[in-house]
Write a protein that holds these residues in place. Sequence first.
Motif, short mmCIF file in Angstrom:
data_model
loop_
_atom_site.label_atom_id
_atom_site.label_comp_id
_atom_site.label_asym_id
_atom_site.label_seq_id
_atom_site.Cartn_x
_atom_site.Cartn_y
_atom_site.Cartn_z
N ARG A 100 1.20 -1.21 -0.07
CA ARG A 100 -0.14 -0.24 0.22
C ARG A 100 0.52 1.45 -0.42
N GLY A 101 2.18 1.20 0.27
CA GLY A 101 3.63 2.47 0.39
C GLY A 101 3.03 2.52 1.72
N VAL A 102 2.87 2.28 2.40
CA VAL A 102 3.00 3.06 3.82
C VAL A 102 4.44 3.30 4.24
N PRO A 103 4.82 4.41 4.66
CA PRO A 103 5.76 4.55 5.75
C PRO A 103 5.43 3.85 6.42
N PHE A 104 6.49 3.18 7.34
CA PHE A 104 6.50 2.49 8.47
C PHE A 104 7.87 2.53 9.48
N ALA A 105 7.60 2.73 10.71
CA ALA A 105 9.51 2.22 10.88
C ALA A 105 8.80 0.47 11.52
N GLU A 106 10.10 -0.13 11.49
CA GLU A 106 9.41 -1.80 12.25
C GLU A 106 10.68 -2.13 13.71
N ARG A 107 10.00 -1.88 13.89
CA ARG A 107 10.70 -2.88 15.42
C ARG A 107 11.30 -3.93 15.90
N THR A 108 12.16 -4.85 16.20
CA THR A 108 12.42 -5.87 15.90
C THR A 108 12.57 -6.44 18.03
N VAL A 109 11.72 -7.71 18.03
CA VAL A 109 11.08 -7.91 18.85
C VAL A 109 12.45 -9.95 19.03
#
Length: 210
Positions: A100-109
Amino acid sequence: MQTRITLLGTLALALMGQASMAQPVYKIVGPDGKVTFSDKPPASADKGNVAATGATSGAATTGTDLPYELRQVASKYPVTLYTAASCAPCDTGRSLLKSRGVPFAERTVSTTEDLEALQRLAGDNSLPYATIGGQKLKGFSDLEWTQYLNAAGYPATSTLPKGYRFATPTPLVAVQKPTTQPKAAAKPIEVPAEPAPSAPSPSNPAGITF
């Protein structure tokens, strides 16, 4: 038609009403090594022993290279995705956001500390976990995620510029331990040598001293 408008209006209100809840969580390591979590940065936050666990991601997702309308939406309702390795639903959620072209931040657990921070943010340790503005989404549901993305105003198809690169995933908790100066080696204590016993004299054959 009326039902759909009401549903979208409810979702939008949920996104706006919970915006104040999307605050960063700070992990604080005390001088005694005790770890605590707080939503308020301590006065010693600049000492290097505090790390914020990203609960919001506006700065990471709203670059000036984005189209104006998308930049406005991403600034108002930033998206953060929490994932783990070998997590198929996490991969599906990530694919939906990218398609969808959504800019997002990804946090890994991946560590115990990450799990503790996730427990504080989400209330449990289930993944994937995502936030759209102040709205919390536990687990992946194509319908639910799509409804909230639509309510926030994200376009149904990507409008990202050609060559756009999504943010690199980062650990949920990254603690920088305070640097300490190496201690100088302790100087050995010098013990004065005992004087050699005097040789017995003819008047004191036993060599007794007083």
